[in-house]
Enzyme design. Structure first.
Site: not given
Lengths: 490, 98, 484
Positions: A81, A156, A180
Site C-alpha cells: 500500500k 482505504s 481499512s
C-alpha cells in the site's frame, strides 16, 4: 496446489521457488506481464518497480543455485500500500501533496519483507492518507472491484485488496485504522488481518491516526496471512508504541480446528440494516463453526453505537496533527506564494483532497480549547468504555464473530454524504479503538456474485485464535477456487 | 452547527486555503457530522481515565549514542526551494509570526 | 524624584521568567542525530528531524537523567509518570508542525531556586520544569528566510518561575543562579552566546499592597544577563508611564531590540494562538522508578547553596568570599581540594590565596580556574610554608609566581633560592643593631617624633636580609631598640 502462478498462494510460491520448480525471474516476468494487461482497467497499482523486482529476483535465483539459505518469503511477489515508505521508490500516500517524493529510508515492515526474500512489485492505490472506505478518495486514480468493475473495491486499502483478488500479487501489506484492511478484504473476497495494536512496527508507516493505525496482510488464504504476519510482527525499537511481546508461530495455528472454541456473537453487530445476503452468509458461517465443534454464545458490547462518533473524533484529531507536517516546505509540492502563511495555506489547500481537508478541519476543531474536553477527551473516555466491554465479553468467549460490513461492495459514487460513507464502518471501528486484532475471511457470495466477509475479533495478542477460527471458516464456507469474473479471468 | 466565522477560524488554524464555495460546503458538511457527536455527551464518564493507548505501555528509553543518518544532500533532496544547504522560504518578518 | 521613581513608590513590578536550557546530551531528544553546535547547515538531521512521513520519536534516556538532576537540585516534586504533549503551530523551523513538549503532566513541579542577594537569601518558587524539543533556526535574508534544522530536536528543559521576582536585578540574579546551577551539576553548558540558555520574561505592574496581578506582557529575545535587566527595566518604565498617562497595558508579546534599547510588539496575523495540546500518541508515559532516582541522588555533587553555608560555618569564610567561591563549581572544587590538603580548620588563608594570587594570575592570562596549572595541593603546600613561618608572606608571593610559571614545588624553590625566613632572634637583633647604628641621624629623628621613619628602618632591615627577615619579629626588635 495447481492453477496458474498468478494465483498461487504465498505458501505454494515460496515452496516452488525453493524447490526450483520456477525461477523468481520467470515469476516476476509473469506477474509484471499480468499487471500490464489487467491493471489498466483495474487500477490497483499506483506504480510498479519492475527493475527492482527483477534485480531482487536475480539475486534469489543466484542464491538458490548456490544453495545459500533463502528467506521464508523468497520469491513471493508482494505489492505494498502506498502509505508504506519505500527507499528510492516514490511514495505518495495517494495524495498530490507528496507527488514526486522519493523517501530516503525504508519502513521496518519493508525491511523485514526484503530480508525474507519477498519481491516488491510496486505500490498499491489507496484512499488519500488512508482516509476513506472505497479508494474513491485517491488523488491519482480509481481502483475497481475485480468481481464487478462498476463497484468499489473498498478502502482505504482498495488497491491492495483488488491486486490480491485479481492475481496481481500473492499478498499485499495494507494498513487498518478503522477497518481499512478488513473492509476491502471483505469487498474483494480475500483475507485481511489487522494485528493487535503494537504487534507490527509503525516506523515508516505514513501516519493517519497514531493510536489506531496498524499494518497487516491481505492474502488469498488464512495460512498466507499467517505466513506474512510471521515476518512482519515483532518488537521494533524505532517505534515507541511497539510491543515487546513474544511472537508465536502463526502459521502453525492455521489448522481449522475449532473444537471446544467459544465464539461470541455480539448482539449489537447483528442489529440494524444488514443486507439479507450478508445475514444469510453469517448464519451459514455460524452453523459451519458449530458443526466443527465450536459453541456460539450471545454476548453484548453495550457501547458499540458510540464507536462511530468516538472514532470520528479521535481519528481526525490525530490526523489533523499528523498531517501538519505537509506544508510544501521540506518535501512534496509547494504552491507559489510570496507570503509565508499563503505558502502553507495554498500548498495544503491544493495538495489535499476534500475528504482529507474535511477530516483535518474536524480534527482541528475537536482539539481546540473549549472543545477538547467535550470532544477529544470524551471520545478517549468512551474508548476506555468500549475496551471494557470487550474485556468483559472475552471472559466468556475466545473470539467473536460478526459481519465485516453491513453490505457487499457498493457502486461508485453511491454515498451521498460523507457521513453515509462513515456508516459503513460501524462493525470494524471498535476493534481499532480497543486495539484488538481483527480478521476478515470470505464466507460466501451475494446473489449478485459479490464477496461477503465474516469478521473475527480476538483478545489482545491472540492472532492465533483468529487464524484458527479463520481457517475453519475458510475450509467450510470459503470461496475455494472461485475467482473474480470482472477482470482478467484466467 | 458551526458559524461561518468558526469555519474560517478553523481553516486558518489548520492552514487550509478554502475558497468561498468550499467554505460554504465545509460549513454544512462539518455541521452535519458534528451533530452526531452530541450522543457522546449523554454517556457517563466521570471516573473513566481517557484511553491514550489500548495496552498499558511505558516509554522505552534509547541510549545517547550518535547514529549516522542523512547527509545534508539526502535530507534536502525533496526541498522545493533551496540555497546551498539551506531551505528557502518567503521572508519571515520578525514580529509577524503567528 | 523622577516621575518614574515616584511611580515606583506606589507601584510594584511583578516578573516571572520562562527559561529554556539546552541539555548537554550527545544526541537529540527523540532521534540519534548529534547536537553539535556550529555544524554545517542541515548536516545534523535524520528523517524524524526533517519531519518526514512515517517517522516516529524515540526518547533519549540521557535527557531524563539530566532533567532529573535539575529537578532534584531544585527540590522539585518529580512525577512518577509524566506525559509528552503535542503543541501545534506552523512555522518553518518546526518541521512536524508541532513541538513535542509537556503540558498537563510535566516531569517536575514546585521546586525552588535560592538567590543570594547582598546579605539575604530569597527563595524563588519554580512552578515547573518540563521537557521539550528545540526548533530549528530561521535567518532573515532580504526577501527570503533561510531555514537550518540542525537545532531542531535538541533537548530542552523549560524552567518556569512563579511571578515572584520584583525587580530586574532579581531577574538577572535568577538567571545567573540558574546558569551557575545547571553548569554546576553538568546539566548544560548554558552558553548564552550559543543559545543554550534563553530567557523570556513576563512583566506586569500592580499597586503595592494589591493581590491581583496586572496585565502582563511577554518579553522575548533577551539573550544576555545584561539585556535581561535593560529589557525588564525598559518594560516596567513603559508600562508605568503608559498607565500614568491614562492608557492600558495590552496583553502582548514584545521583541527586545538590544541595539535600539527598546521593545516592539510582535505583529500577529491571528489574535490568539490555540496550540491544541493533546497527549502525544506516539509516546507512552515516561516512568521514573526508584533505581533511577537513587542513581540521580547519588550522582549529584554538593550544591552551591549547601557549600555557601558550609564555607561560612565550617571554614569560616566571609559571606562575600563564600559567595565568590561558589560562583563556579570548578572554583569551589579547587577550594575544597586545597582545603583538604591543608591542615587546620580555617579556610580563610587558603581562600585568600586562591581569590587573590591564583585568580589574579589566571585572569592576567585570560584563563579559567579549570585551566590552572597549579594544582590545589601545591597551593596548599605553599600556604603551609607561609603560615608556619618558613617564608614570609611577601616571599610567599614571589615563590607563588615562580611556582605558577615553572611548576616547581614551592619547597624546592625556597631551598634553591635560600629565601627561608629569618626568625632567629639573636641574628635579627644583631642586624637591627647594625642598621640602627649605621643610621643614627634617622634614629634620632624618629625618636624625636618623625613616625614615618619607622618604615625606613623596616626597609633597611629587609634590604640587609634580602627580604627574609621575619617582619613581625623585626618590627618588634626595632621598636624595642628605637625605644618606641
Amino acid at each position: 496446489m495447481s492453477g496458474p502462478p498468478e494465483f498461487w498462494t504465498v505458501a505454494d510460491t515460496a515452496q516452488r521457488i525453493a524447490s526450483g520448480e520456477i525461477t523468481a525471474g520467470r515469476l516476476v516476468d509473469t506477474m509484471l506481464s499480468r499487471i500490464a494487461n489487467v491493471d489498466r482497467e483495474l487500477g490497483a497499482y499506483l506504480a510498479t518497480d519492475g527493475d527492482g523486482a527483477r534485480r531482487d529476483a536475480t539475486e534469489i535465483d543466484r542464491r538458490r543455485k548456490d544453495n545459500v539459505a533463502l528467506g521464508p518469503l523468497a520469491g513471493v511477489p508482494i505489492v505494498l500500500k502506498d502509505n508504506l515508505v519505500t527507499k528510492g521508490l516514490a511514495t505518495t500516500a495517494g495524495s498530490k501533496i507528496l507527488q514526486g517524493w522519493i523517501p530516503p529510508y525504508d519502513a521496518t515492515v519493508v525491511e523485514k519483507l526484503r530480508a525474507a526474500g519477498a519481491l516488491i512489485l510496486g505500490k498499491a492505490n489507496l484512499d488519500e492518507f488512508g482516509m476513506g472506505s472505497s479508494t474513491e478518495r485517491s488523488a491519482y486514480k480509481k481502483t475497481r472491484n475485480p468481481w464487478d468493475t462498476s463497484r468499489v473495491p473498498g478502502g482505504s486499502s482498495g488497491g491492495s485488496a483488488a491486486a490480491v483478488a485479481a492475481g496481481l500479487a500473492a499478498a499485499s501489506l495494507g494498513t487498518d485504522t478503522g477497518g481499512s484492511i478488513r473492509q476491502p478484504a471483505a469487498f474483494c473476497g480475500v483475507v485481511g488481518l489487522k494485528p493487535t495494536y503494537g504487534r507490527v512496527s509503525r516506523w515508516g508507516v505514513i501516519a493517519f491516526a497514531s493510536s489506531l493505525d496498524q499494518v497487516g496482510p491481505l492474502t488469498r488464504t488464512v495460512k498466507d496471512a499467517a505466513l506474512v504476519l510471521q515476518v512482519i510482527a515483532g518488537h521494533d525499537p524505532r517505534d515507541s508504541t511497539s510491543l515487546d511481546a513474544p511472537v508465536p508461530s502463526f502459521a502453525a495455528a492455521a489448522t481449522g480446528d475449532v473444537k471446544g472454541m467459544k465464539i461470541g456473537l455480539p448482539k449489537e453487530y447483528f442489529e440494524g440494516s444488514i443486507d439479507a445476503d450478508v445475514r444469510a452468509a453469517l448464519d451459514r458461517t455460524i452453523k459451519a463453526l458449530q458443526d466443527k465443534g465450536a459453541t456460539t454464545v450471545e454476548v453484548s458490547l453495550p457501547h458499540t453505537k458510540l464507536a462511530l462518533p468516538a472514532y470520528y473524533v479521535v481519528a481526525p484529531a490525530e490526523a489533523s496533527s499528523n498531517l501538519a507536517r505537509y506544508d510544501g516546505i521540506r518535501f512534496g509540492k509547494r504552491a507559489d506564494a510570496t507570503d509565508l502563511i499563503d505558502v502553507y495555506r495554498k500548498s495544503r489547500g491544493a495538495g489535499f483532497g476534500p475528504e482529507v481537508k474535511r477530516r483535518i478541519m474536524l480534527g482541528t476543531h475537536a482539539l481546540r480549547s473549549g472543545y477538547y474536553d467535550a470532544y477529544y477527551k470524551k471520545a478517549q473516555q468512551i474508548r476506555a468504555l468500549i475496551k471494557r466491554d470487550f474485556d468483559e465479553a472475552f471472559t466468556k468467549v475466545d473470539v467473536m464473530l460478526t459481519p465485516t460490513t453491513p453490505t457487499a461492495a457498493f457502486r461508485f459514487n453511491a454515498k451521498a454524504t460523507p457521513y453515509d460513507m462513515y456508516l459503513g464502518d460501524i462493525f470494524t471501528l471498535a476493534c481499532n479503538l480497543a486495539g484488538l486484532p481483527g480478521m476478515s475471511v470470505p464466507c460466501g457470495l451475494t446473489a449478485d456474485g459479490l464477496p461477503i466477509g465474516a469478521q473475527l475479533l480476538g483478545r489482545p495478542l491472540d492472532e492465533v485464535s483468529l487464524i484458527r477460527a479463520g481457517s475453519a471458516i475458510e475450509a467450510a464456507v470459503g470461496l475455494g477456487d472461485r475467482r473474480p469474473a470482472g477482470i482478467g479471468g484466467i | 452547527m458551526l458559524t461561518r466565522k468558526e469555519v474560517e477560524e478553523i481553516a486558518l488554524l489548520a492552514r487550509l486555503y478554502l475558497d468561498e464555495d468550499e467554505l460554504g460546503t465545509m460549513q454544512g458538511e462539518l455541521g452535519a457530522i458534528i451533530e452526531h457527536f452530541d450522543v457522546m455527551a449523554s454517556v457517563e464518564t466521570t471516573d473513566v481515565p481517557p484511553m491514550t493507548h489500548p495496552l498499558p505501555l511505558e516509554l522505552p528509553l534509547r541510549l545517547d549514542v550518535v547514529l549516522p543518518s542523512l547527509t545534508a544532500d539526502e535530507a534536502l533532496r525533496g526541498v522545493p526551494k533551496r540555497d546551498g544547504d539551506l531551505i528557502v522560504v518567503p521572508a519571515i518578518i520578525p514580529g509577524s509570526e503567528s | 524624584m523622577t516621575e518614574l521613581a515616584q511611580l515606583l513608590d506606589d507601584w510594584e513590578p511583578v516578573i516571572g521568567l520562562e527559561i529554556h536550557v539546552q541539555l548537554a546530551t550527545a544526541t537529540k531528544i527523540f532521534s540519534a542525530s548529534a547536537t553539535t553546535f556550529g555544524a554545517p547547515p542541515n548536516s545534523l538531521t535524520d528523517p524524524l528531524v526533517m519531519g518526514m512521513p512515517g517517522t516516529l520519536p524515540v526518547f533519549n534516556r540521557a535527557v531524563l537523567e539530566l532533567a532529573l538532576r535539575l529537578g532534584v537540585a531544585t527540590g522539585s516534586q518529580i512525577r512518577a509518570k509524566s506525559r509528552f504533549a503535542r503543541k501545534h503551530y506552523f512555522y518553518p523551523d518546526l518541521p512536524k508542525g508541532y513541538q513535542i513538549s509537556q503540558f498537563d503532566e510535566p516531569l517536575c513541579e514546585n521546586g525552588h531556586l535560592d538567590l543570594i542577594l547582598g546579605g539575604t537569601v530569597k527563595r524563588v518558587k519554580l512552578q515547573r520544569i518540563h521537557l521539550e524539543e528545540d526548533a530549528g533556526k530561521n535567518t532573515h535574508v532580504g526577501a527570503v528566510s533561510h531555514v537550518d534544522l540542525n537545532r531542531a530536536g535538541v533537548p530542552l528543559v523549560e524552567v518556569v518561575t512563579a511571578p515572584e521576582l520584583t525587580s530586574s536585578e532579581e531577574a538577572a540574579e535568577f538567571m545567573r543562579s540558574l546558569h551557575r546551577l545547571v553548569r554546576w551539576i553538568d546539566v548544560s553548558e548554558a552558553d548564552m552566546e550559543k543559545g543554550q540558555l534563553r530567557c523570556d520574561a513576563n512583566v506586569s505592574v500592580r499597586l503595592r499592597g494589591e493581590d491581583r496581578l496586572g496585565t502582563r506582557t511577554e518579553l522575548k529575545n533577551i539573550n544576555s544577563f545584561k539585556f535581561v535587566q535593560n529589557a525588564i527595566d525598559h518594560e516596567i518604565a513603559r508600562q508605568l508611564l503608559l498607565i500614568d498617562g491614562g492608557g492600558r497595558v495590552e496583553r502582548e508579546t514584545r521583541l527586545w531590540d538590544a541595539t535600539l534599547g527598546s521593545s516592539a510588539p510582535m505583529r500577529s496575523k491571528e489574535e490568539i494562538n490555540d496550540y491544541r495540546y493533546f497527549p502525544d500518541p506516539d509516546l507512552p508515559p515516561l516512568v521514573v522508578d526508584g533505581p533511577t532516582m537513587a542513581n540521580v541522588l547519588r550522582s549529584l555533587p554538593e550544591l552551591p547553596a549547601a557549600r555557601f553555608e558550609r564555607y561560612q560555618r565550617l571554614q569560616k569564610l566571609t559571606a562575600d568570599d563564600a559567595r565568590t567561591m561558589v560562583g563556579d563549581r570548578a572554583l569551589a572544587d579547587y577550594f575544597d581540594a586545597a582545603s583538604k590538603a591543608h591542615p587546620g580548620e580555617s579556610g580563610r588563608t587558603i581562600a585568600n590565596w586562591i581569590l587573590t594570587e591564583l585568580l589574579g594570575a589566571l585572569n592576567a592570562e585570560g584563563k579559567h580556574i579549570s585551566q590552572s596549572t597549579m594544582p590545589p595541593q601545591r597551593l596548599a603546600a605553599l600556604v603551609v610554608l607561609v603560615e608556619s613561618g618558613v617564608i614570609s608572606g611577601k616571599i610567599g608571593k614571589e615563590v607563588f609566581e615562580e611556582s605558577y610559571r615553572s611548576g616547581e614545588e614551592p619547597i624546592s624553590i625556597v631551598e634553591r633560592r635560600g629565601v627561608q625566613q629569618i626568625s632567629d632572634e639573636t641574628l635579627l637583633t644583631a642586624i637591627v643593631e647594625g642598621v640602627v647604628s649605621r643610621n643614627a641621624k634617622q634614629a634620632a629623628e624618629y625618636q624625636s617624633g618623625k613616625d614615618g621613619l619607622f618604615g625606613f628602618f623596616v626597609g633597611q632591615v629587609m634590604k640587609e636580609t634580602q627580604g627574609r627577615a621575619n617582619p613581625v619579629m623585626a618590627t618588634e626588635i626595632l621598636k624595642k631598640r628605637l625605644g618606641r
